[in-house]
Design a protein around this motif. Sequence first.
Motif, PDB file in Angstrom:
ATOM      1  N   TYR A   1    -111.943  61.492  68.591  1.00 43.29           N
ATOM      2  CA  TYR A   1    -112.175  62.942  68.418  1.00 43.29           C
ATOM      3  C   TYR A   1    -111.939  63.242  66.943  1.00 43.29           C
ATOM      4  O   TYR A   1    -110.820  63.033  66.450  1.00 43.29           O
ATOM      5  CB  TYR A   1    -111.206  63.702  69.307  1.00 43.29           C
ATOM      6  N   MET A   2    -112.978  63.701  66.250  1.00 41.54           N
ATOM      7  CA  MET A   2    -112.915  63.757  64.796  1.00 41.54           C
ATOM      8  C   MET A   2    -112.354  65.072  64.240  1.00 41.54           C
ATOM      9  O   MET A   2    -112.479  65.329  63.049  1.00 41.54           O
ATOM     10  CB  MET A   2    -114.306  63.482  64.199  1.00 41.54           C
ATOM     11  N   LEU A   3    -111.755  65.891  65.104  1.00 42.78           N
ATOM     12  CA  LEU A   3    -111.101  67.109  64.611  1.00 42.78           C
ATOM     13  C   LEU A   3    -109.600  66.968  64.781  1.00 42.78           C
ATOM     14  O   LEU A   3    -109.126  66.315  65.720  1.00 42.78           O
ATOM     15  CB  LEU A   3    -111.586  68.335  65.393  1.00 42.78           C
ATOM     16  N   LEU A   4    -108.883  67.606  63.892  1.00 37.98           N
ATOM     17  CA  LEU A   4    -107.428  67.608  63.996  1.00 37.98           C
ATOM     18  C   LEU A   4    -107.032  68.577  65.116  1.00 37.98           C
ATOM     19  O   LEU A   4    -107.586  69.668  65.202  1.00 37.98           O
ATOM     20  CB  LEU A   4    -106.872  68.102  62.657  1.00 37.98           C
ATOM     21  N   ALA A   5    -106.109  68.159  65.975  1.00 40.60           N
ATOM     22  CA  ALA A   5    -105.646  69.087  67.024  1.00 40.60           C
ATOM     23  C   ALA A   5    -104.894  70.231  66.354  1.00 40.60           C
ATOM     24  O   ALA A   5    -104.042  70.012  65.499  1.00 40.60           O
ATOM     25  CB  ALA A   5    -104.744  68.348  67.998  1.00 40.60           C
TER      26      ALA A   5
ATOM     27  N   ASP B   1    -113.464  39.003  56.730  1.00 40.74           N
ATOM     28  CA  ASP B   1    -113.688  40.240  57.492  1.00 40.74           C
ATOM     29  C   ASP B   1    -114.473  41.268  56.687  1.00 40.74           C
ATOM     30  O   ASP B   1    -114.264  41.437  55.486  1.00 40.74           O
ATOM     31  CB  ASP B   1    -112.338  40.872  57.897  1.00 40.74           C
ATOM     32  N   THR B   2    -115.347  41.990  57.393  1.00 40.34           N
ATOM     33  CA  THR B   2    -115.947  43.212  56.857  1.00 40.34           C
ATOM     34  C   THR B   2    -115.309  44.346  57.647  1.00 40.34           C
ATOM     35  O   THR B   2    -114.604  44.103  58.647  1.00 40.34           O
ATOM     36  CB  THR B   2    -117.468  43.245  57.106  1.00 40.34           C
ATOM     37  N   GLU B   3    -115.578  45.567  57.212  1.00 35.53           N
ATOM     38  CA  GLU B   3    -115.039  46.720  57.945  1.00 35.53           C
ATOM     39  C   GLU B   3    -115.472  46.633  59.416  1.00 35.53           C
ATOM     40  O   GLU B   3    -114.676  46.876  60.327  1.00 35.53           O
ATOM     41  CB  GLU B   3    -115.552  48.010  57.302  1.00 35.53           C
ATOM     42  N   GLU B   4    -116.723  46.224  59.623  1.00 34.41           N
ATOM     43  CA  GLU B   4    -117.254  46.180  60.987  1.00 34.41           C
ATOM     44  C   GLU B   4    -116.565  45.108  61.839  1.00 34.41           C
ATOM     45  O   GLU B   4    -116.153  45.378  62.974  1.00 34.41           O
ATOM     46  CB  GLU B   4    -118.764  45.925  60.927  1.00 34.41           C
ATOM     47  N   THR B   5    -116.413  43.904  61.284  1.00 37.63           N
ATOM     48  CA  THR B   5    -115.825  42.838  62.109  1.00 37.63           C
ATOM     49  C   THR B   5    -114.361  43.142  62.425  1.00 37.63           C
ATOM     50  O   THR B   5    -113.899  42.917  63.539  1.00 37.63           O
ATOM     51  CB  THR B   5    -115.940  41.445  61.431  1.00 37.63           C
ATOM     52  N   LEU B   6    -113.652  43.674  61.423  1.00 39.86           N
ATOM     53  CA  LEU B   6    -112.238  44.008  61.678  1.00 39.86           C
ATOM     54  C   LEU B   6    -112.130  45.138  62.700  1.00 39.86           C
ATOM     55  O   LEU B   6    -111.334  45.070  63.643  1.00 39.86           O
ATOM     56  CB  LEU B   6    -111.548  44.394  60.361  1.00 39.86           C
ATOM     57  N   HIS B   7    -112.972  46.161  62.534  1.00 37.20           N
ATOM     58  CA  HIS B   7    -112.911  47.288  63.481  1.00 37.20           C
ATOM     59  C   HIS B   7    -113.259  46.821  64.896  1.00 37.20           C
ATOM     60  O   HIS B   7    -112.649  47.262  65.872  1.00 37.20           O
ATOM     61  CB  HIS B   7    -113.833  48.433  63.033  1.00 37.20           C
TER      62      HIS B   7
ATOM     63  N   ASN C   1    -103.227  60.198  70.794  1.00 36.74           N
ATOM     64  CA  ASN C   1    -104.347  59.786  69.946  1.00 36.74           C
ATOM     65  C   ASN C   1    -104.264  58.271  69.753  1.00 36.74           C
ATOM     66  O   ASN C   1    -103.178  57.692  69.853  1.00 36.74           O
ATOM     67  CB  ASN C   1    -104.253  60.489  68.589  1.00 36.74           C
ATOM     68  N   ILE C   2    -105.412  57.666  69.491  1.00 36.00           N
ATOM     69  CA  ILE C   2    -105.402  56.245  69.110  1.00 36.00           C
ATOM     70  C   ILE C   2    -105.963  56.123  67.716  1.00 36.00           C
ATOM     71  O   ILE C   2    -106.928  56.807  67.359  1.00 36.00           O
ATOM     72  CB  ILE C   2    -106.163  55.365  70.124  1.00 36.00           C
ATOM     73  N   HIS C   3    -105.310  55.280  66.921  1.00 29.64           N
ATOM     74  CA  HIS C   3    -105.688  55.170  65.510  1.00 29.64           C
ATOM     75  C   HIS C   3    -105.863  53.690  65.153  1.00 29.64           C
ATOM     76  O   HIS C   3    -104.994  52.871  65.485  1.00 29.64           O
ATOM     77  CB  HIS C   3    -104.582  55.807  64.646  1.00 29.64           C
ATOM     78  N   PRO C   4    -106.953  53.354  64.445  1.00 27.58           N
ATOM     79  CA  PRO C   4    -107.224  51.936  64.188  1.00 27.58           C
ATOM     80  C   PRO C   4    -106.504  51.368  62.962  1.00 27.58           C
ATOM     81  O   PRO C   4    -107.119  50.784  62.073  1.00 27.58           O
ATOM     82  CB  PRO C   4    -108.750  51.907  64.013  1.00 27.58           C
ATOM     83  N   ALA C   5    -105.198  51.531  62.919  1.00 31.35           N
ATOM     84  CA  ALA C   5    -104.347  50.926  61.880  1.00 31.35           C
ATOM     85  C   ALA C   5    -102.915  50.994  62.387  1.00 31.35           C
ATOM     86  O   ALA C   5    -102.627  51.681  63.377  1.00 31.35           O
ATOM     87  CB  ALA C   5    -104.478  51.678  60.556  1.00 31.35           C
TER      88      ALA C   5
ATOM     89  N   HIS D   1    -110.711  56.798  57.312  1.00 34.61           N
ATOM     90  CA  HIS D   1    -111.281  55.541  56.791  1.00 34.61           C
ATOM     91  C   HIS D   1    -110.254  54.419  56.838  1.00 34.61           C
ATOM     92  O   HIS D   1    -110.187  53.571  55.957  1.00 34.61           O
ATOM     93  CB  HIS D   1    -111.765  55.739  55.351  1.00 34.61           C
ATOM     94  N   SER D   2    -109.446  54.422  57.887  1.00 37.84           N
ATOM     95  CA  SER D   2    -108.285  53.531  57.907  1.00 37.84           C
ATOM     96  C   SER D   2    -108.653  52.046  57.862  1.00 37.84           C
ATOM     97  O   SER D   2    -107.982  51.265  57.193  1.00 37.84           O
ATOM     98  CB  SER D   2    -107.437  53.827  59.132  1.00 37.84           C
ATOM     99  N   VAL D   3    -109.723  51.650  58.559  1.00 38.04           N
ATOM    100  CA  VAL D   3    -110.062  50.228  58.594  1.00 38.04           C
ATOM    101  C   VAL D   3    -110.510  49.784  57.192  1.00 38.04           C
ATOM    102  O   VAL D   3    -110.060  48.760  56.673  1.00 38.04           O
ATOM    103  CB  VAL D   3    -111.157  49.949  59.652  1.00 38.04           C
ATOM    104  N   LYS D   4    -111.349  50.601  56.575  1.00 35.70           N
ATOM    105  CA  LYS D   4    -111.825  50.309  55.206  1.00 35.70           C
ATOM    106  C   LYS D   4    -110.641  50.298  54.236  1.00 35.70           C
ATOM    107  O   LYS D   4    -110.510  49.389  53.404  1.00 35.70           O
ATOM    108  CB  LYS D   4    -112.826  51.406  54.821  1.00 35.70           C
ATOM    109  N   ASP D   5    -109.779  51.295  54.371  1.00 29.68           N
ATOM    110  CA  ASP D   5    -108.632  51.393  53.456  1.00 29.68           C
ATOM    111  C   ASP D   5    -107.723  50.171  53.580  1.00 29.68           C
ATOM    112  O   ASP D   5    -107.263  49.622  52.580  1.00 29.68           O
ATOM    113  CB  ASP D   5    -107.817  52.667  53.744  1.00 29.68           C
TER     114      ASP D   5
END
Length: 210
Positions: free
Chosen positions: A94-98, A166-172, A112-116, A125-129
């Motif tokens: 969900y791309m809006l802040l609660a 890894d690229t952003e895609e493979t890691l994500h 919430n689930i966060h990919p980092a 942009h957590s995976v890229k960062d």
Amino acid sequence: MTGRKKTRVAVLVSGSGTNLRAIINASEKDEINASVVVVISNCEDAFALKRAVKHDIPNYFVDLKEFESRDKYEEEIVKILKEHKADLVILAGYMLLAGQKLINEFENKIMNIHPALLPSFPGTHSVKDALEYGVKVSGCTVHFVDEGLDTGPIILQKAVSVLDNDTEETLHNRIHEVEYELYPEAIRLFSEGKLRIDGHRVKVMSDEEM
Ligand code: GRF
């Protein structure tokens, strides 16, 4: 399965909804004592809405642009959540802040689930960062939602190794695989009453402690 009543889960989405799929699967296989009772998207073309249709789950597109303020938008979200008697609100891509309206109505009942591995690499942009920073380990975090950006009390985390190529895609993609286990697990713990919030810490109670 316990004799407890099923936790009524609402899922808020903006995109593809693969976490939604994992949660629906876990629920349909009775791996969690919970069922997804409503899906709400702020994006009309979110594929997650099609997943909800496929599983006969009531679903709504609520357009932020149609409301005079963010508060009014969230009042509408809260109204839908209450109509469907949601016990737990799951943010899944969900791309809006609660905002305050939602947080006040569902205090300590929004995840919430966060990919980092928070508190490292919050934001969109957590995976890229994480990749650009050069960490050797990243992962995913399920946390309760507070007013901040990815700052709420952490429920579960799981690490994923970063590979040299890894690229952003493979890691994500590899992080996603772990998310599909971690999010249903967090919902299971919530539905069994095993999560205790103490300040900013979340204690996961064992069976013996219950
Ligand atoms: C996930 O990586 C999640 O961690 C982040 O957004 C992504 C959503 O993916 N918050 P999906 O819509 O569940 O496929």
